[in-house]
Design a protein around this motif. Structure first.
Motif, mmCIF file in Angstrom:
data_model
loop_
_atom_site.group_PDB
_atom_site.id
_atom_site.type_symbol
_atom_site.label_atom_id
_atom_site.label_comp_id
_atom_site.label_asym_id
_atom_site.label_seq_id
_atom_site.Cartn_x
_atom_site.Cartn_y
_atom_site.Cartn_z
ATOM 1 N N ILE A 208 0.840 -1.196 0.000
ATOM 2 C CA ILE A 208 0.000 0.000 0.000
ATOM 3 C C ILE A 208 0.874 1.245 0.000
ATOM 4 C CG2 ILE A 208 -0.182 -0.125 2.532
ATOM 5 C CD1 ILE A 208 -2.959 1.174 2.221
ATOM 6 N N GLY A 209 0.527 2.197 -0.868
ATOM 7 C CA GLY A 209 1.244 3.458 -0.959
ATOM 8 C C GLY A 209 0.392 4.609 -0.484
ATOM 9 N N PRO A 210 0.966 5.823 -0.465
ATOM 10 C CA PRO A 210 0.225 6.996 0.032
ATOM 11 C C PRO A 210 -1.095 7.241 -0.701
ATOM 12 C CG PRO A 210 2.558 7.498 -0.197
ATOM 13 C CD PRO A 210 2.354 6.145 -0.804
ATOM 14 N N MET A 211 -1.108 7.038 -2.028
ATOM 15 C CA MET A 211 -2.335 7.305 -2.781
ATOM 16 C C MET A 211 -3.446 6.323 -2.390
ATOM 17 S SD MET A 211 -2.936 7.687 -6.892
ATOM 18 C CE MET A 211 -2.618 5.954 -7.254
ATOM 19 N N ASN A 212 -3.104 5.028 -2.352
ATOM 20 C CA ASN A 212 -4.102 4.033 -1.970
ATOM 21 C C ASN A 212 -4.570 4.227 -0.528
ATOM 22 O OD1 ASN A 212 -4.024 2.701 -4.447
ATOM 23 N ND2 ASN A 212 -2.259 1.466 -3.834
ATOM 24 N N LEU A 213 -3.618 4.545 0.357
ATOM 25 C CA LEU A 213 -3.963 4.766 1.761
ATOM 26 C C LEU A 213 -4.912 5.949 1.908
ATOM 27 C CD1 LEU A 213 -3.532 4.008 4.739
ATOM 28 C CD2 LEU A 213 -1.566 5.565 4.766
ATOM 29 N N SER A 214 -4.625 7.034 1.180
ATOM 30 C CA SER A 214 -5.478 8.225 1.281
ATOM 31 C C SER A 214 -6.880 7.936 0.761
ATOM 32 C CB SER A 214 -4.853 9.394 0.513
ATOM 33 O OG SER A 214 -4.734 9.090 -0.866
ATOM 34 N N VAL A 215 -6.989 7.147 -0.320
ATOM 35 C CA VAL A 215 -8.306 6.796 -0.855
ATOM 36 C C VAL A 215 -9.095 5.961 0.148
ATOM 37 C CG1 VAL A 215 -9.510 5.449 -2.621
ATOM 38 C CG2 VAL A 215 -7.615 6.937 -3.266
ATOM 39 N N MET A 216 -8.412 4.978 0.764
ATOM 40 C CA MET A 216 -9.104 4.111 1.710
ATOM 41 C C MET A 216 -9.549 4.891 2.944
ATOM 42 S SD MET A 216 -10.319 1.147 2.064
ATOM 43 C CE MET A 216 -9.563 0.420 0.601
ATOM 44 N N LEU A 217 -8.684 5.777 3.445
ATOM 45 C CA LEU A 217 -9.046 6.602 4.605
ATOM 46 C C LEU A 217 -10.177 7.568 4.258
ATOM 47 C CD1 LEU A 217 -5.510 7.380 6.089
ATOM 48 C CD2 LEU A 217 -7.281 5.927 7.101
ATOM 49 N N LEU A 218 -10.156 8.097 3.031
ATOM 50 C CA LEU A 218 -11.230 8.988 2.595
ATOM 51 C C LEU A 218 -12.559 8.241 2.558
ATOM 52 C CD1 LEU A 218 -12.291 11.640 1.416
ATOM 53 C CD2 LEU A 218 -11.585 10.814 -0.859
ATOM 54 N N LEU A 219 -12.543 7.020 2.038
ATOM 55 C CA LEU A 219 -13.760 6.211 2.014
ATOM 56 C C LEU A 219 -14.279 5.959 3.429
ATOM 57 C CD1 LEU A 219 -12.915 3.535 -0.716
ATOM 58 C CD2 LEU A 219 -14.664 5.319 -0.872
ATOM 59 N N GLY A 220 -13.365 5.619 4.329
ATOM 60 C CA GLY A 220 -13.769 5.347 5.707
ATOM 61 C C GLY A 220 -14.337 6.566 6.396
ATOM 62 N N ALA A 221 -13.625 7.700 6.309
ATOM 63 C CA ALA A 221 -14.083 8.930 6.955
ATOM 64 C C ALA A 221 -15.396 9.407 6.344
ATOM 65 C CB ALA A 221 -13.013 10.013 6.831
ATOM 66 N N GLY A 222 -15.499 9.315 5.020
ATOM 67 C CA GLY A 222 -16.724 9.746 4.354
ATOM 68 C C GLY A 222 -17.924 8.904 4.754
ATOM 69 N N THR A 223 -17.710 7.614 4.865
ATOM 70 C CA THR A 223 -18.803 6.723 5.251
ATOM 71 C C THR A 223 -19.238 6.970 6.691
ATOM 72 O OG1 THR A 223 -18.021 5.035 3.707
ATOM 73 C CG2 THR A 223 -19.532 4.312 5.432
ATOM 74 N N LEU A 224 -18.274 7.181 7.592
ATOM 75 C CA LEU A 224 -18.617 7.505 8.982
ATOM 76 C C LEU A 224 -19.437 8.788 9.053
ATOM 77 C CD1 LEU A 224 -15.272 6.708 10.838
ATOM 78 C CD2 LEU A 224 -17.448 5.541 11.161
ATOM 79 N N ILE A 263 -8.486 -1.860 -4.341
ATOM 80 C CA ILE A 263 -7.701 -0.889 -3.569
ATOM 81 C C ILE A 263 -7.147 -1.572 -2.322
ATOM 82 C CG2 ILE A 263 -7.723 1.327 -2.367
ATOM 83 C CD1 ILE A 263 -10.193 2.066 -4.007
ATOM 84 N N PRO A 264 -5.828 -1.655 -2.163
ATOM 85 C CA PRO A 264 -5.266 -2.305 -0.978
ATOM 86 C C PRO A 264 -5.377 -1.410 0.255
ATOM 87 C CG PRO A 264 -3.500 -1.420 -2.313
ATOM 88 C CD PRO A 264 -4.768 -1.187 -3.081
ATOM 89 N N GLY A 265 -5.299 -2.031 1.414
ATOM 90 C CA GLY A 265 -5.269 -1.269 2.662
ATOM 91 C C GLY A 265 -6.407 -1.543 3.612
ATOM 92 N N ALA A 266 -7.509 -2.086 3.101
ATOM 93 C CA ALA A 266 -8.679 -2.290 3.961
ATOM 94 C C ALA A 266 -8.379 -3.277 5.083
ATOM 95 C CB ALA A 266 -9.875 -2.770 3.136
ATOM 96 N N LYS A 267 -7.731 -4.399 4.760
ATOM 97 C CA LYS A 267 -7.426 -5.406 5.779
ATOM 98 C C LYS A 267 -6.471 -4.855 6.825
ATOM 99 C CE LYS A 267 -8.011 -9.326 2.623
ATOM 100 N NZ LYS A 267 -7.320 -10.452 1.948
ATOM 101 N N LEU A 268 -5.446 -4.163 6.365
ATOM 102 C CA LEU A 268 -4.455 -3.604 7.290
ATOM 103 C C LEU A 268 -5.088 -2.588 8.229
ATOM 104 C CD1 LEU A 268 -1.471 -3.336 8.135
ATOM 105 C CD2 LEU A 268 -1.233 -1.586 6.349
ATOM 106 N N LEU A 269 -5.839 -1.645 7.665
ATOM 107 C CA LEU A 269 -6.487 -0.625 8.488
ATOM 108 C C LEU A 269 -7.526 -1.250 9.409
ATOM 109 C CD1 LEU A 269 -6.978 2.163 5.795
ATOM 110 C CD2 LEU A 269 -5.487 2.290 7.793
ATOM 111 N N GLY A 270 -8.239 -2.271 8.906
ATOM 112 C CA GLY A 270 -9.253 -2.929 9.722
ATOM 113 C C GLY A 270 -8.661 -3.613 10.929
#
Length: 383
Positions: A208-224, A263-270
């Motif tokens: 996972i890189g900065p771009m993928n991480l930012s997209v995943m965090l944006l999805l999470g924050a937006g959904t919350l 998009i990678p990162g969901a498992k790691l962040l979860g």
């Protein structure tokens, strides 16, 4: 210094690192990281290195309000909806049995102590509170407590809350071990025959890189944000719809798109979010505060313990009778005792991704059902 948010957050990060390191490089490798992070959180809180429940911190509130729901969102992005058809009904059936076990536990526990002496006029209300919290989590506990104004009884209310926190943490440890122990005593055919369960590696590894991480965090924050906003908007219209159910729905819809899956990162962040949440659960296991309650501390702790033990015994007996999957029994029990977040954490910890969605659904059901059962028990005892 221990009350500084940045210090507390740093220690929580350290506990996640330490639990992973110890499980990977020491003799503790036979203990799961989820179990160890709870134990470490309890140790650090009870020796005063981080705040405990009675000295709670805004960091803890942030973990409960944002991090725990975020963990649900991220982990749901990997859920296969076919799993609901296979495990949904067995999970809900086990959850209902667990709710029955909780009500039996409250009745048994009341008769094992001199509850009029310990709780006085609040006995019926406290029975309802414990029924609610051990049907689907602490939100039900608070709903009953607010209605009966039990919070005005400082010492008793504090004692019950502390005992609840301790037992919840201990029960998480027990349910983590339950599938392994019961599988040896009474093997379950589906596991024994090697049916397809998602037995992924315990440590998630993703590129996972900065771009993928930012997209995943944006999805999470937006959904919350959207979930909370919609829940509040519906509430203003007289419709009660928990934000966690809205979040679950959005996550499940997104999870069906291949673009989101890629998009990678969901498992790691979860998993990281789950570990932070469990560290705080451990921190709330506060032994000293219970002792400060006074003469009735032992009675309160015994009362709380017996409720959960009867609940557990009833559910395990039901599992033996119906030849249930022991992971489903453990997760359903955790949905009763701790709610959706701890049920999800347990499903992930026992490597049963097929049970993540059923666990959340059971926990969500408990969030609604528990309050009704709590008021029912309190009303029947007070009649």
């Amino acid at each position: 210094m221990t009350d500084q948010p940045i210090y507390i957050l740093g220690v929580l990060f350290f506990l996640v690192f330490l639990s992973e390191y110890l499980c990977k490089h020491t003799f503790l490798k036979h203990i799961s990281s989820s179990l160890l992070v709870i134990i470490l959180g309890a140790i650090f809180a009870n020796i005063g290195w981080i705040p405990s429940a009675s000295d709670s911190s805004p960091v803890y509130e942030g973990v409960f309000h944002y991090i725990a729901p975020a963990s649900i969102f991220f982990l749901l992005l990997g859920v296969n909806l076919k799993a609901l058809k296979k495990a949904g009904l067995p999970m809900l059936f086990a959850f209902v049995l667990g709710s029955v076990g909780t009500m039996l536990g409250v009745i048994v526990a009341l008769n094992l102590i001199d509850y009029q002496s310990v709780f006085g006029a609040n006995a019926e209300a406290i029975a309802g509170m414990m029924t609610g919290t051990y049907t689907g989590g602490s939100a039900n506990f608070n709903a009953v407590a607010l209605h009966y104004e039990v919070y005005r009884e400082g010492a008793i209310f504090t004692g019950v809350v502390v005992a609840d926190n301790i037992i919840t943490a201990l029960w998480m440890i027990i349910t983590l071990s339950l599938p392994v122990v019961m599988q040896k005593l009474r093997p379950h055919a589906s596991i024994q025959s090697g049916e397809s369960h998602d037995h992924e590696l315990d440590r998630e590894v993703e590129q996972i890189g900065p771009m993928n991480l930012s997209v995943m965090l944006l999805l999470g924050a937006g959904t919350l944000f959207v979930s909370d906003w919609l829940a509040e908007a519906l509430s203003d219209q007289g419709l009660s719809f928990p934000s966690i159910l809205i979040l679950t729905t959005i996550a499940l819809v997104l999870a069906q798109f291949k673009t989101i899956q890629a998009i990678p990162g969901a498992k790691l962040l979860g998993m990281f979010s789950v570990y932070l949440f469990l560290a705080v659960v451990g921190a709330f296991c506060e032994i000293g505060a219970l002792l400060d309650v006074g003469a009735h501390a032992i009675d309160i702790f015994f009362f709380t313990t017996m409720i959960v033990l009867v609940h557990g015994a009833f559910l395990i007996l039901s599992g033996l009778i119906f030849r249930s999957d022991w992971s489903i029994i453990a997760i359903a029990s955790q949905a009763n005792i701790g709610g959706a977040s701890t049920a999800l954490a347990l499903a992930k910890s026992v490597k049963r991704n097929d049970l993540i969605l059923p666990a959340i659904l059971a926990g969500s059901l408990g969030s609604g059902l528990g309050t009704y059962l709590g008021f029912l028990v309190a009303g029947l005892l007070g009649a």
